[in-house]
Scaffold this motif. Sequence first.
Motif, PDB file in Angstrom:
ATOM      1  N   ALA A  13       0.832  -1.205   0.000  1.00  0.00           N
ATOM      2  CA  ALA A  13       0.000   0.000   0.000  1.00  0.00           C
ATOM      3  C   ALA A  13       0.867   1.257   0.000  1.00  0.00           C
ATOM      4  N   LEU A  14       1.932   1.272   0.799  1.00  0.00           N
ATOM      5  CA  LEU A  14       2.829   2.426   0.833  1.00  0.00           C
ATOM      6  C   LEU A  14       3.544   2.615  -0.507  1.00  0.00           C
ATOM      7  N   ALA A  15       3.943   1.531  -1.129  1.00  0.00           N
ATOM      8  CA  ALA A  15       4.607   1.616  -2.430  1.00  0.00           C
ATOM      9  C   ALA A  15       3.648   2.179  -3.480  1.00  0.00           C
ATOM     10  N   VAL A  16       2.409   1.740  -3.477  1.00  0.00           N
ATOM     11  CA  VAL A  16       1.413   2.243  -4.429  1.00  0.00           C
ATOM     12  C   VAL A  16       1.161   3.733  -4.190  1.00  0.00           C
ATOM     13  N   ILE A  17       1.052   4.148  -2.932  1.00  0.00           N
ATOM     14  CA  ILE A  17       0.837   5.561  -2.610  1.00  0.00           C
ATOM     15  C   ILE A  17       2.023   6.400  -3.087  1.00  0.00           C
ATOM     16  N   ALA A  18       3.231   5.916  -2.869  1.00  0.00           N
ATOM     17  CA  ALA A  18       4.429   6.647  -3.304  1.00  0.00           C
ATOM     18  C   ALA A  18       4.460   6.779  -4.829  1.00  0.00           C
ATOM     19  N   LEU A  20       1.891   6.690  -6.916  1.00  0.00           N
ATOM     20  CA  LEU A  20       0.823   7.606  -7.320  1.00  0.00           C
ATOM     21  C   LEU A  20       1.219   9.058  -7.058  1.00  0.00           C
ATOM     22  N   ALA A  21       1.860   9.316  -5.931  1.00  0.00           N
ATOM     23  CA  ALA A  21       2.313  10.676  -5.621  1.00  0.00           C
ATOM     24  C   ALA A  21       3.325  11.155  -6.659  1.00  0.00           C
ATOM     25  N   MET A  22       4.251  10.279  -7.062  1.00  0.00           N
ATOM     26  CA  MET A  22       5.233  10.651  -8.091  1.00  0.00           C
ATOM     27  C   MET A  22       4.541  10.925  -9.428  1.00  0.00           C
ATOM     28  N   LEU A  23       3.562  10.092  -9.787  1.00  0.00           N
ATOM     29  CA  LEU A  23       2.831  10.275 -11.034  1.00  0.00           C
ATOM     30  C   LEU A  23       2.088  11.611 -11.043  1.00  0.00           C
ATOM     31  N   PHE A  24       1.381  11.926  -9.967  1.00  0.00           N
ATOM     32  CA  PHE A  24       0.638  13.181  -9.900  1.00  0.00           C
ATOM     33  C   PHE A  24       1.577  14.390  -9.904  1.00  0.00           C
ATOM     34  N   ALA A  25       2.721  14.290  -9.242  1.00  0.00           N
ATOM     35  CA  ALA A  25       3.693  15.389  -9.227  1.00  0.00           C
ATOM     36  C   ALA A  25       4.253  15.627 -10.624  1.00  0.00           C
ATOM     37  N   TRP A  26       4.561  14.550 -11.351  1.00  0.00           N
ATOM     38  CA  TRP A  26       5.087  14.700 -12.709  1.00  0.00           C
ATOM     39  C   TRP A  26       4.044  15.312 -13.638  1.00  0.00           C
ATOM     40  N   ARG A  27       2.796  14.862 -13.518  1.00  0.00           N
ATOM     41  CA  ARG A  27       1.730  15.410 -14.357  1.00  0.00           C
ATOM     42  C   ARG A  27       1.511  16.898 -14.055  1.00  0.00           C
ATOM     43  N   ARG A  28       1.614  17.284 -12.780  1.00  0.00           N
ATOM     44  CA  ARG A  28       1.475  18.690 -12.402  1.00  0.00           C
ATOM     45  C   ARG A  28       2.624  19.504 -13.018  1.00  0.00           C
ATOM     46  N   ARG A  29       3.849  18.957 -13.004  1.00  0.00           N
ATOM     47  CA  ARG A  29       5.006  19.630 -13.601  1.00  0.00           C
ATOM     48  C   ARG A  29       4.810  19.784 -15.119  1.00  0.00           C
ATOM     49  N   LEU A  30       4.299  18.748 -15.780  1.00  0.00           N
ATOM     50  CA  LEU A  30       4.032  18.834 -17.223  1.00  0.00           C
ATOM     51  C   LEU A  30       3.024  19.940 -17.537  1.00  0.00           C
TER      52      LEU A  30
END
Length: 170
Positions: A13-18, A20-30
């Motif tokens: 669960a922690l790995a999935v949350i991490a 997802l957080a990286m994915l959302f941060a990258w999309r926000r940067r894009l």
Amino acid sequence: MSMRDIAIAATVALAVIALLAMLFAWRRRLRRDAGLTAPLGVPEHAEVTSRDEVLYVSTTRHDEPLERVAISPLAYRARGELAVTDRGVALCLDGAPTVFLASSRLVDVGRATVTIDRVVEPGGLVRIAWTASDDTIVDSYVRVVSGDSTTLISDLQRLVPAAPDTGASS
């Protein structure tokens, strides 16, 4: 459920949350950097003076080597070729259109040791400061794979327009 099963489930669960957080941060940067683009295509009759195989590392905000800019098509690391021409520099990366930085866009060229996700021997990276589409100055970093980085830097520095004379003396 055993304690071991609970521990495994919590770790997953922690790995999935991490992730997802990286994915959302990258999309926000894009989205943040969507307005920035690199100039594409080499002008006709540009004479190539040298070519070097390079690893493109990143593009960052000017003088902020740890603040990545997701500028299209330079958002991801790639292998490629850097061609110096009489009109500017062409960055031909695998799987991406050719970026051409005309001499008028070049601000500075030098050596670097650190940029986002990469630390190398002192001066192991070539830093090319240039003006993006909206007059934002950014720094792109490459690592020379085949060729001499000293010669490349010298060739690139010859393309950088001279700073305007302000009349001030030191």
